[in-house]
Design a protein around this motif. Structure first.
Motif, PDB file in Angstrom:
ATOM      1  N   LEU A 165      45.592 -13.627   8.930  1.00  0.00           N
ATOM      2  CA  LEU A 165      46.178 -14.179   7.715  1.00  0.00           C
ATOM      3  C   LEU A 165      47.161 -15.283   8.083  1.00  0.00           C
ATOM      4  N   LEU A 179      42.512  -9.493  -0.463  1.00  0.00           N
ATOM      5  CA  LEU A 179      42.323  -9.370   0.985  1.00  0.00           C
ATOM      6  C   LEU A 179      41.106  -8.514   1.318  1.00  0.00           C
ATOM      7  N   GLU A 180      40.879  -7.479   0.547  1.00  0.00           N
ATOM      8  CA  GLU A 180      39.762  -6.580   0.839  1.00  0.00           C
ATOM      9  C   GLU A 180      38.407  -7.178   0.493  1.00  0.00           C
ATOM     10  N   LEU A 239      49.931  -4.703   5.028  1.00  0.00           N
ATOM     11  CA  LEU A 239      48.876  -5.667   5.346  1.00  0.00           C
ATOM     12  C   LEU A 239      47.971  -5.131   6.463  1.00  0.00           C
ATOM     13  N   CYS A 271      41.957 -15.925   6.626  1.00  0.00           N
ATOM     14  CA  CYS A 271      42.428 -15.951   5.252  1.00  0.00           C
ATOM     15  C   CYS A 271      43.701 -16.789   5.213  1.00  0.00           C
ATOM     16  N   LYS A 299      40.754  -9.358   9.857  1.00  0.00           N
ATOM     17  CA  LYS A 299      40.958 -10.764   9.516  1.00  0.00           C
ATOM     18  C   LYS A 299      42.346 -11.199   9.959  1.00  0.00           C
ATOM     19  N   VAL A 308      44.406  -6.585   8.013  1.00  0.00           N
ATOM     20  CA  VAL A 308      44.969  -7.845   8.488  1.00  0.00           C
ATOM     21  C   VAL A 308      45.378  -7.613   9.940  1.00  0.00           C
TER      22      VAL A 308
END
Length: 192
Positions: free
Chosen positions: A39, A30-31, A58, A82, A37, A63
């Motif tokens: 998800l 994720l990073e 998260l 993502c 972002k 996120v």
């Protein structure tokens, strides 16, 4: 919990290490998308994800919003999307439609697809056929054993039974699973 009271019983392994490993792998993936972002998570990954990394974890790793994959146009305003999905053609086709719709509207976003447990050539081939292979980054998040308690683990492969036992030649598949394939033919001769 079913801890043994016998003194000569071995100590239980620390299954929480599996959970921490899976969480650390997911956070690393994720990073790689720096900044906020959104998800999108496939439905059958929501429960395992919640056991590994809850919403607070998260959010701590940028996120912004969580969405369930629903195979319809998205309403996200984020510049980074993502997707945490199983490697299924239907889902990859939907992501292709999302990316191509954004291109048609002249919207620039960064896209990352995280396949769990692994990415398949057919999925990457579809991305290429749809003309978005260069617009998305792909990764794998492979966790197979998920600790449910101190002494219980779960095999997180939802299609495992169907693919390996309902697909026909179950004895050969079992032999392959347990790396007994060279001896599988002998076993088939003995078992009707």
């Amino acid at each position: 919990m079913a801890h043994s009271v016998r003194r000569d019983a071995p100590e239980l392994p620390d299954f929480s290490l599996l959970k921490r490993l899976a969480r650390d792998q997911l956070i690393y993936l994720l990073e790689q998308l720096l900044g906020r972002k959104d998800l999108f998570i496939e439905a059958d990954l929501m429960s395992p994800l919640d056991r590994i990394a809850n919403v607070t974890t998260l959010k701590q790793h940028d996120v912004d919003k969580l969405y369930k994959v629903e195979y319809k146009p998205i309403v996200s305003t984020s510049d980074q999307l993502c997707f945490l999905i199983r490697p299924r053609i239907k889902t990859v086709k939907w992501i292709c439609d999302v990316v191509n719709a954004d291109k048609a509207f002249g919207r620039y976003r960064r896209y990352k697809i995280i396949f769990s447990p692994q990415k398949f050539y057919a999925c990457e081939n579809l991305l290429e056929e749809q003309g978005i292979f260069g617009d998305v980054t792909t990764d794998e998040w492979s966790f197979y054993l998920l600790p449910l308690d101190d002494d219980i683990i779960s095999l997180e492969l939802p299609e495992f039974f169907r693919d390996n036992f309902l697909g026909g030649e179950w004895l050969g598949r079992c032999a392959t699973l347990f790396h007994l394939r060279p001896h599988g033919s002998q076993c088939q001769e003995r078992c009707p």
